[in-house]
Write an enzyme that holds these catalytic residues in place. Sequence first.
Site, short mmCIF file in Angstrom:
data_model
loop_
_atom_site.label_atom_id
_atom_site.label_comp_id
_atom_site.label_asym_id
_atom_site.label_seq_id
_atom_site.Cartn_x
_atom_site.Cartn_y
_atom_site.Cartn_z
N GLU A 1 57.34 49.44 -18.58
CA GLU A 1 56.45 48.28 -18.68
C GLU A 1 56.61 47.35 -17.49
OE1 GLU A 1 56.00 47.97 -23.50
OE2 GLU A 1 57.97 47.62 -22.63
N GLU B 1 60.05 54.09 -27.34
CA GLU B 1 60.38 53.13 -28.38
C GLU B 1 60.25 53.70 -29.79
OE1 GLU B 1 59.48 50.29 -24.96
OE2 GLU B 1 58.94 52.31 -25.58
#
Length: 257
Positions: free
Chosen positions: A112, A132
């Site tokens: 990210e 995740e």
Amino acid sequence: MSAADTKEVLTEVEDGVLIVTINRPDAKNAMSKAAAEGIAAAMDRLDAEDDLRVGILTGAGGTFCSGMDLKGFLRGESPTVEGRGFGGVVQAPPAKPLIAAVEGYALAGGLELMIACDLVVAHKDAKFGIPEVKRGLVAAAGGVMMLPDQISERIAMELALTGEFIDAQRAYELGLINEVVDAPALEGAKTLAAKIAANGPLAVKVSKQVMRQSRGWDMEERYEKQGQLIAPVFVSEDAREGAAAFAEKRKPNWKGK
């Protein structure tokens, strides 16, 4: 290393390029609160200092960033900065160009961070992913929102739902990164930064601004909104200098105004 550095984030200036290094190699540069604050301060500096033209974000010790520091997470620490988000950059990137130089892993929050940058140079052995879901979490620092803007939605969906990694060649083929290099990624990023820094700083900054913002504009408003942003560039001293330098067959002497 500047006086503003913390031990978790180091900065260095080289030929108008601000090199920002996440310095937590023992933790594979997992993002801590202190590191996020250090990156945010570096981004503020990049935009504030006229002599700085381009930023490079990289990691020490052969890894870009392995994501959020889970030990810090369990202590209740959030590696975010108000107004700037995760890592001090994902919600509010700098106005000037930012290049990610990726070695090793860019995973979870690390990916990210990378996709919040404008350009990416990666070593051939780098790996990328948003795993995740394997930890019962969601790639909430922009991964599930921004990744479909940068690559095919179906591929982004696969990465988000499986949590699997891809290698540098695959990332390049998908258009996720700009360049794969055999040499250190930072060296490749410096070469790319030098090409950008050689150009008119106002023109570079506004070109990035239009590219970032225009995707949210209504079609009928696009040229009007672009015109408002680019008009000052066309009447700037740099625009005249660029034309004069071309006519005189010399390098331009940019003033940034």
